[in-house]
Design a protein around this motif. Structure first.
Motif, short mmCIF file in Angstrom:
data_model
loop_
_atom_site.label_atom_id
_atom_site.label_comp_id
_atom_site.label_asym_id
_atom_site.label_seq_id
_atom_site.Cartn_x
_atom_site.Cartn_y
_atom_site.Cartn_z
N MET A 1 30.85 36.62 33.50
CA MET A 1 31.70 37.80 33.58
C MET A 1 30.82 39.05 33.67
SD MET A 1 34.74 39.05 30.99
CE MET A 1 35.77 37.63 31.41
N PHE A 2 31.19 39.98 34.55
CA PHE A 2 30.39 41.20 34.70
C PHE A 2 31.28 42.43 34.65
CE2 PHE A 2 31.53 39.96 39.04
CZ PHE A 2 31.88 41.15 39.64
N SER A 3 30.66 43.58 34.38
CA SER A 3 31.38 44.85 34.34
C SER A 3 31.14 45.61 35.63
CB SER A 3 30.91 45.70 33.15
OG SER A 3 29.50 45.92 33.22
N ILE A 4 32.07 46.51 35.96
CA ILE A 4 31.97 47.25 37.22
C ILE A 4 32.40 48.70 37.01
CG2 ILE A 4 34.30 46.61 38.00
CD1 ILE A 4 33.05 46.35 40.87
N GLY A 5 31.72 49.61 37.71
CA GLY A 5 32.06 51.02 37.66
C GLY A 5 32.50 51.52 39.01
N PHE A 6 33.68 52.12 39.07
CA PHE A 6 34.20 52.67 40.32
C PHE A 6 33.72 54.10 40.51
CE2 PHE A 6 36.58 48.96 40.77
CZ PHE A 6 37.24 48.96 41.99
N VAL A 7 33.22 54.38 41.70
CA VAL A 7 32.78 55.72 42.06
C VAL A 7 33.80 56.25 43.06
CG1 VAL A 7 30.90 57.12 42.95
CG2 VAL A 7 30.40 54.98 41.70
N GLY A 8 34.70 57.10 42.58
CA GLY A 8 35.82 57.59 43.38
C GLY A 8 37.12 57.03 42.83
N ALA A 9 38.08 57.92 42.63
CA ALA A 9 39.38 57.52 42.07
C ALA A 9 40.52 58.04 42.94
CB ALA A 9 39.53 58.05 40.63
N GLY A 10 40.33 57.95 44.24
CA GLY A 10 41.32 58.48 45.17
C GLY A 10 42.46 57.51 45.44
N GLN A 11 43.13 57.72 46.57
CA GLN A 11 44.34 56.97 46.88
C GLN A 11 44.08 55.47 47.03
OE1 GLN A 11 45.59 59.11 50.44
NE2 GLN A 11 47.08 60.25 49.27
N PHE A 12 42.92 55.11 47.53
CA PHE A 12 42.62 53.71 47.81
C PHE A 12 42.03 52.98 46.61
CE2 PHE A 12 40.14 50.67 50.74
CZ PHE A 12 41.26 49.88 50.99
N ALA A 13 41.22 53.68 45.81
CA ALA A 13 40.48 53.04 44.73
C ALA A 13 41.39 52.37 43.72
CB ALA A 13 39.59 54.06 44.04
N GLY A 14 42.52 53.00 43.39
CA GLY A 14 43.40 52.47 42.37
C GLY A 14 43.97 51.10 42.70
N GLN A 15 44.07 50.77 43.99
CA GLN A 15 44.54 49.45 44.38
C GLN A 15 43.52 48.37 43.99
OE1 GLN A 15 47.74 49.44 45.86
NE2 GLN A 15 47.49 51.55 45.19
N PHE A 16 42.24 48.75 43.96
CA PHE A 16 41.18 47.79 43.69
C PHE A 16 40.76 47.76 42.22
CE2 PHE A 16 41.17 47.95 48.21
CZ PHE A 16 40.74 46.69 48.61
N THR A 17 40.86 48.89 41.53
CA THR A 17 40.57 48.85 40.10
C THR A 17 41.50 47.85 39.41
OG1 THR A 17 41.99 50.81 39.84
CG2 THR A 17 39.60 51.17 39.86
N GLU A 18 42.76 47.85 39.80
CA GLU A 18 43.71 46.91 39.19
C GLU A 18 43.30 45.47 39.42
OE1 GLU A 18 48.32 45.37 39.55
OE2 GLU A 18 47.87 47.44 40.07
N LEU A 19 42.89 45.14 40.65
CA LEU A 19 42.54 43.76 40.96
C LEU A 19 41.26 43.33 40.25
CD1 LEU A 19 43.46 43.65 44.76
CD2 LEU A 19 44.72 42.65 42.84
N PHE A 20 40.26 44.20 40.21
CA PHE A 20 39.05 43.86 39.47
C PHE A 20 39.36 43.69 37.98
CE2 PHE A 20 36.65 45.27 43.24
CZ PHE A 20 35.65 44.31 43.27
N HIS A 21 40.23 44.54 37.47
CA HIS A 21 40.63 44.47 36.07
C HIS A 21 41.33 43.14 35.76
CE1 HIS A 21 41.67 45.85 32.12
NE2 HIS A 21 42.95 46.03 32.37
#
Length: 401
Positions: A1-21
């Motif tokens: 298991m690894f951790s990840i940091g998102f750089v950018g929180a715009g319209q597109f990023a939120g779709q992927f933060t949820e999936l990685f989470h």
């Protein structure tokens, strides 16, 4: 298991933060943005681990990977800095905007041994998946000609998207050259065919709207092309044509990318709402195999900040042609988008990081999806001159997924 940091929180990023989470291979998800309130709102809404003050702070932290979701012309240098800081990298498209930036990413991956993946949605576009399967079955014979189009009119959501990301000077960035965003067209073709582009001739169409977008005197990129068409020679002797269109009477909210493949024994063509397989005897409608389900309502509160015309790209689920059995159970009922591709892309990156194997769209593949468009734009600036496309070599063997 690894951790990840998102750089950018715009319209597109939120779709992927949820999936990685949601992915069982991922632990904490952190977010940073130049507008801190956006990062905090995303963390609060999805219950993520927390925010970081800046990109530099993210790199200095103990996260194992970063996901780059910044403005499209910034990706190349940020990716290199992240790799050099010891982080695996998932990057939104495009890979970069110059050949030198692409070379720097490949050099950094070689030097560090870390995972890089470009999240090209067209790799899992139902038409691309279908074409890969038909090719593997030998049904095409030899594919000698293919087309990939990214047909997205500025009026259908792009104005609002650029205003959201670009602030008061949004018109200067909304003029981003179409062929520097080529991967939704090229990636769908070369994501199916085991070849790459070796030369190109491209014609750019200068804009006539007169609204300050695609105005060379306003454009950060000195660009006034709103549409461009490129013809590529492929390494296997075949031909690929792509269109990048930003002024076009076409329902891009129904289907932004579409593809055609012509072989000596069979052919496949996709339009906005109809897809057909053809051989020398008959035409077979395969539309239902390629039609994604709906994974989310376009009125979902999580999409409130997304222009209505863009929301269909964020809510599409899987198509029958997709191999959903390979996805983690935790993705069932979760956000998806871009014709069912988002969940596959996240799973590919997690698989690559955790197994130490090359990602599907690794840097060598990403270069072959990206660099042809960069050279095509140069060709358009030279009135369609035929130019050679450099190649960075064959990628390491990637797992079949």
């Amino acid at each position: 298991m690894f951790s990840i940091g998102f750089v950018g929180a715009g319209q597109f990023a939120g779709q992927f933060t949820e999936l990685f989470h949601l992915h069982p291979g991922v632990g904490d998800v952190h977010v940073t943005d130049v507008i801190p309130e956006r990062a905090q709102e995303l963390v609060d809404r999805q219950g993520l681990a927390g925010t970081r003050p800046s990109f530099e702070d993210m790199l200095a932290s103990d996260v194992d990977a970063v996901a780059i979701f910044t403005q499209r012309w910034t990706h190349g240098p940020l990716v290199v800095r992240a790799l050099e800081a010891g982080k695996h990298v998932y990057s939104a498209v495009p890979m970069a905007i110059t050949a030198d930036e692409i070379a720097a990413i490949i050099d950094a991956v070689r030097a560090t041994g870390l995972t890089y993946m470009m999240g090209e949605t067209s790799y899992y576009h139902p038409a691309t998946v279908y074409a890969r399967k038909r090719l593997a079955d030998g049904a095409f014979g030899r594919v000698f000609y293919a087309e990939g189009d990214y047909v997205h009119d500025m009026d259908l959501g792009f104005y609002k998207a650029y205003q959201y990301s670009g602030g008061e000077n949004w018109k200067s960035t909304a003029s981003y050259p179409p062929m520097l965003y080529p991967t939704h067209a090229i990636g769908g073709v070369l994501g199916a065919l085991p070849t790459h582009a070796v030369s190109v001739s491209c014609i750019g169409v200068r804009d006539e709207r007169g609204d300050g977008v695609f105005d060379r005197s306003v454009s950060q990129f000195g660009n006034d092309f709103s549409n461009a068409t490129a013809l590529f020679e492929l390494a296997d002797g075949g031909v690929m044509r792509t269109n990048e269109m930003r002024r076009v009477g076409y329902p891009s909210h129904i289907r932004e990318s579409r593809f055609r493949f012509f072989g000596t024994e069979g052919s496949f063509e996709q339009l906005a709402q109809v897809s057909v397989w053809q051989d020398k005897e008959k035409v077979t409608d395969v539309s239902t195999e390629l039609e994604p389900s709906s994974a989310l309502s376009v009125d979902d509160p999580s999409l409130a900040h997304v222009a209505a015309e863009l929301r269909p790209a964020f809510v599409s689920g899987h198509a029958p042609v997709h191999d959903v059995a390979r996805l983690p159970a935790s993705f069932h009922g979760a956000h998806n988008g871009h014709e069912g591709s988002h969940q596959f892309l996240v799973d590919d990156f997690v698989h690559a990081v955790t197994t130490g194997t090359p990602a599907t769209v690794n840097p060598w593949v990403a270069a072959r999806f990206t660099l042809p468009g960069i050279i095509a734009h140069d060709s358009a600036l030279q009135d369609g001159a035929r130019l050679t496309i450099p190649d960075f070599g064959d990628p390491p063997a990637a797992p079949t997924r």
